[in-house]
Design a protein around this motif. Structure first.
Motif, PDB file in Angstrom:
ATOM      1  N   VAL A  19       0.848  -1.186   0.000  1.00 51.52           N
ATOM      2  CA  VAL A  19       0.000   0.000   0.000  1.00 51.52           C
ATOM      3  C   VAL A  19       0.883   1.235   0.000  1.00 51.52           C
ATOM      4  CG1 VAL A  19      -1.875  -1.106   1.248  1.00 51.52           C
ATOM      5  CG2 VAL A  19      -0.112   0.111   2.510  1.00 51.52           C
ATOM      6  N   VAL A  20       0.307   2.346  -0.347  1.00 56.02           N
ATOM      7  CA  VAL A  20       1.033   3.597  -0.286  1.00 56.02           C
ATOM      8  C   VAL A  20       0.934   4.118   1.140  1.00 56.02           C
ATOM      9  CG1 VAL A  20       1.130   5.965  -1.148  1.00 56.02           C
ATOM     10  CG2 VAL A  20       0.574   4.091  -2.703  1.00 56.02           C
ATOM     11  N   ALA A  21       2.073   4.468   1.716  1.00 59.42           N
ATOM     12  CA  ALA A  21       2.112   4.915   3.107  1.00 59.42           C
ATOM     13  C   ALA A  21       1.480   6.289   3.252  1.00 59.42           C
ATOM     14  CB  ALA A  21       3.558   4.965   3.586  1.00 59.42           C
ATOM     15  N   GLY A  22       0.893   6.522   4.420  1.00 58.71           N
ATOM     16  CA  GLY A  22       0.276   7.799   4.681  1.00 58.71           C
ATOM     17  C   GLY A  22       1.192   8.712   5.461  1.00 58.71           C
ATOM     18  N   ASP A  23       1.480   8.372   6.696  1.00 60.90           N
ATOM     19  CA  ASP A  23       2.206   9.268   7.584  1.00 60.90           C
ATOM     20  C   ASP A  23       3.615   8.796   7.911  1.00 60.90           C
ATOM     21  OD1 ASP A  23      -0.084  10.788   7.682  1.00 60.90           O
ATOM     22  OD2 ASP A  23      -0.849   9.808   9.471  1.00 60.90           O
ATOM     23  N   VAL A  24       4.144   7.862   7.176  1.00 63.44           N
ATOM     24  CA  VAL A  24       5.459   7.325   7.493  1.00 63.44           C
ATOM     25  C   VAL A  24       6.535   8.087   6.729  1.00 63.44           C
ATOM     26  CG1 VAL A  24       6.913   5.271   7.418  1.00 63.44           C
ATOM     27  CG2 VAL A  24       4.519   5.050   8.000  1.00 63.44           C
ATOM     28  N   ASP A  25       7.530   8.584   7.460  1.00 64.16           N
ATOM     29  CA  ASP A  25       8.650   9.295   6.857  1.00 64.16           C
ATOM     30  C   ASP A  25       9.764   8.289   6.582  1.00 64.16           C
ATOM     31  OD1 ASP A  25      10.630  11.038   6.055  1.00 64.16           O
ATOM     32  OD2 ASP A  25      10.895  11.966   8.028  1.00 64.16           O
ATOM     33  N   LEU A  26      10.087   8.086   5.328  1.00 64.11           N
ATOM     34  CA  LEU A  26      11.113   7.105   4.949  1.00 64.11           C
ATOM     35  C   LEU A  26      12.472   7.751   4.677  1.00 64.11           C
ATOM     36  CD1 LEU A  26       9.004   4.732   2.667  1.00 64.11           C
ATOM     37  CD2 LEU A  26       9.673   4.405   5.047  1.00 64.11           C
ATOM     38  N   GLU A  27      12.629   9.006   5.030  1.00 65.74           N
ATOM     39  CA  GLU A  27      13.910   9.691   4.854  1.00 65.74           C
ATOM     40  C   GLU A  27      15.001   8.964   5.639  1.00 65.74           C
ATOM     41  OE1 GLU A  27      16.589  12.345   3.390  1.00 65.74           O
ATOM     42  OE2 GLU A  27      14.453  12.448   2.939  1.00 65.74           O
ATOM     43  N   ALA A  38      14.436   2.598   1.137  1.00 65.42           N
ATOM     44  CA  ALA A  38      13.092   2.026   1.101  1.00 65.42           C
ATOM     45  C   ALA A  38      12.159   3.004   0.398  1.00 65.42           C
ATOM     46  CB  ALA A  38      12.599   1.763   2.520  1.00 65.42           C
ATOM     47  N   THR A  39      11.128   2.464  -0.261  1.00 68.40           N
ATOM     48  CA  THR A  39      10.165   3.306  -0.949  1.00 68.40           C
ATOM     49  C   THR A  39       8.758   3.034  -0.422  1.00 68.40           C
ATOM     50  OG1 THR A  39       9.735   1.714  -2.720  1.00 68.40           O
ATOM     51  CG2 THR A  39      11.554   3.268  -3.064  1.00 68.40           C
ATOM     52  N   GLU A  40       7.908   4.027  -0.546  1.00 68.07           N
ATOM     53  CA  GLU A  40       6.526   3.883  -0.082  1.00 68.07           C
ATOM     54  C   GLU A  40       5.739   2.892  -0.917  1.00 68.07           C
ATOM     55  OE1 GLU A  40       4.423   7.530   0.449  1.00 68.07           O
ATOM     56  OE2 GLU A  40       6.090   8.487   1.465  1.00 68.07           O
TER      57      GLU A  40
END
Length: 148
Positions: A19-27, A38-40
């Motif tokens: 799924v596409v993440a909502g509030d997760v910061d993958l920086e 990592a990618t959303e």
């Protein structure tokens, strides 16, 4: 032939859970399987949260052997702020903020300098990750962030 079929099934299973993440910061967050960002767009459900991958191939590898990647997946759950530290990963006791340090880019604290020292003396980053984020330590110290 059977391995190929099982691998394809595992990839499809993870792709279905992506799924596409909502509030997760993958920086600054790396894939659970490969040392790449990592990618959303590629994720899988894990311990009431989501873990993220760089590609579908890594997602398939994770689905095929979740236990092999558990330590890195647990670390990623904390790095993405889906889980937060509540106790010492070594003893399960209350945290002493003065013992805070960084393990693989993630801030962690311990109950005492003895537990902190055990982790700091570990051979390398991989050993430190295992001490703090392996399933047993993770269960003692980290809890799912509650939605408020």
């Amino acid at each position: 032939m059977m391995k190929k079929i099982l691998s394809c099934f595992a990839i499809l299973l993870v792709a279905g859970a992506t799924v596409v993440a909502g509030d997760v910061d993958l920086e600054g967050v790396t894939c659970v399987v490969a040392p790449k960002p990592a990618t959303e767009g590629k994720s899988a459900d894990y311990k009431d949260g989501k873990v993220y991958f760089c590609c579908g191939g890594c997602a398939g590898k994770f689905a095929a052997n979740t236990k092999k990647f558990a330590t890195k997946a647990n670390h990623q759950l904390v790095a993405t702020k889906q889980y937060e530290q509540k106790a010492c990963p070594m003893s399960g006791r209350d945290l002493n903020p003065e013992t805070a340090t960084t393990v693989a880019g993630t801030k962690v604290a311990f109950c005492c300098d003895g537990c902190k020292g055990t982790v700091e003396k570990a051979e390398d980053d991989e050993a430190k990750l295992k001490l703090v984020f392996a399933d047993k330590a993770f269960a003692k110290a980290f809890k799912k962030v509650s939605a408020e």
